[in-house]
Design an enzyme around this catalytic site. Structure first.
Site, short mmCIF file in Angstrom:
data_model
loop_
_atom_site.label_atom_id
_atom_site.label_comp_id
_atom_site.label_asym_id
_atom_site.label_seq_id
_atom_site.Cartn_x
_atom_site.Cartn_y
_atom_site.Cartn_z
CB SER A 124 -0.96 -0.21 1.16
OG SER A 124 -1.57 1.30 1.70
CE1 TYR A 148 -4.00 -3.10 5.63
CE2 TYR A 148 -3.54 -0.60 5.14
CZ TYR A 148 -3.47 -1.96 4.78
OH TYR A 148 -3.61 -2.08 3.44
CE LYS A 152 -1.33 -4.90 3.41
NZ LYS A 152 -1.66 -6.16 2.83
#
Ligand code: NAD
Ligand code: WQD
Length: 333
Positions: A124, A148, A152
């Protein structure tokens, strides 16, 4: 090729299954349906006229994952499965670290064990943190503001270190910007559980009357009209990027931004939605949302030069297709 698509029943995964099948690849999906429905795979079959083999499994469970690798000679893995809600990751950090990291480690381990040398990972743009725009793959990454985002960044490092130790392994990290829209059939799209966190599904739900009003988080940013600017990318363009990435994958690591390279403000997106779909979307300006960055968009030149990939769809296509999907949902398909 025979590709294992984890999270293939989800939003981006289901669109990628369509593009893989249409490009002549065979698709095996592993998904525990924690944020999706089996029906999306029925829709994939309806769109393509081709079959998908489906395993309803949790990819953090090593034995079940191994069974899939043992039963099928795979050519590649596209790993979408993961939890993705930024706000929820602050409330349940352990679930996010566990789900997103353990799944990546198990799939990597099995890929090495069964000699599957093409691994595409859903990363992302969030890994860039609050960097200078446009974001470029060679930039030093800055810390993200939530668990989150950290999953990644950590998954990227796990995969890069694995390649350092085993040069025959091939990994492509795809950093998505803001995926929106839906397949033009209106049969698959984004179906958030509960109140949407992201802008586009919120707009479509206000337009359909499911929600009263859109809150625009801040109009005092240093941008064209004071609202936040993002690089929205049509999910079908994004899905096509995966097909090109897996087809071109070679040993080593490559990182590609998948974005359009253009920024659009919240107000521009909302007004384009209203004009194209001839609908009203009531909104009010609220305070800034914590953790938001003012503006970011991709330098998408590497994917264009090396993969031959380019985002073809416009903001008008994105708002039209997002609305078509929402309407079909309301009509019960
Ligand atoms: P999604 O929630 O629609 O799809 C994820 C799928 O993974 C779901 O079908 C879910 O049921 C499945 N899943 C989750 N954990 C699993 C597990 N342990 N085992 C098996 N299946 C599991 O989300 P999406 O928008 O399609 O995102 C796909 C990937 O792309 C995610 O990794 C996400 O972090 C990443 N990504 C998404 C965006 C975005 O804005 N949508 C942006 C950048 C990156
Ligand atoms: C876009 C713009 C908001 C909702 C998130 C994740 C990112 C990536 C993509 C996974 C911002 C504004 C939003 C609303 C609003 N996901 N907004 N009202 O925050 O850019 O990115 O999804 O990797 O990691 O952080 O996307 O759609 O939430 O917001 O005004 O109700 O819309 O402030 O400017 P974001 P978003």
């Amino acid at each position: 090729m025979r590709i294992l698509v984890t999270g293939g029943a989800g939003y981006i995964g289901s669109h990628t299954c369509v593009e893989l099948l249409e490009a002549g690849h065979e698709v095996i999906v592993a998904d525990n349906l924690c944020n999706s429905r089996k029906e999306s795979l029925e829709m994939v079959k309806r769109i393509t006229g081709k079959d998908v083999l489906f395993y309803e499994v949790d990819v953090t469970e090593e034995q079940v994952v191994e069974k899939i690798f043992r039963s099928h000679r795979l050519d590649g893995v596209i790993h979408f499965a993961g939890l993705k809600a930024v706000g929820e990751s602050l409330e349940k950090p352990l679930s996010y670290y566990y789900n997103n990291l353990v799944s990546t480690m198990i799939l990597t381990k099995m890929s090495l064990k069964y000699d599957v040398n093409r691994f595409v990972f859903s990363s992302s743009a969030t890994v860039y943190g609050d960097n200078t725009v446009p974001f470029k793959e060679t930039m030093k990454l800055l810390p993200t503001t939530n668990p989150y985002g950290e999953t990644k960044a950590m998954s990227e490092r796990i995969l890069m270190d694995t390649v350092k130790a085993d040069q025959s392994f091939g990994v492509t990290l795809l950093r998505y910007f803001n995926p929106v829209g839906a397949h033009e059939s209106g049969l698959i799209g984004e179906e958030p559980n509960g109140a949407p966190n992201n802008l586009m599904p919120f707009i479509t739900q206000v337009a359909s009357g499911r929600r009263e009003k859109l809150s625009i988080f801040g109009n005092d940013y240093d941008t064209v009209d004071g609202t936040g600017v993002r690089d929205y990318i049509h999910v079908v363009d994004l899905a096509k990027g995966h097909v090109m990435a897996v087809e071109k994958l070679k040993p080593g690591v490559e990182i590609y931004n998948l974005g359009t390279g253009r920024g659009t403000s919240v107000l521009e997106l909302v007004h384009t939605f209203m004009e194209v779909n001839e609908l009203d979307v009531p909104y009010e300006i609220r305070e800034r949302r914590q953790g938001d960055i003012s503006s970011y968009y991709a330098d998408a030149s590497k994917a264009r030069i090396e993969l031959g990939w380019i985002a073809e769809k416009t903001i008008e296509d994105m708002v039209r297709d997002a609305w078509r999907f929402e309407k079909k949902q309301a009509e019960g398909k």
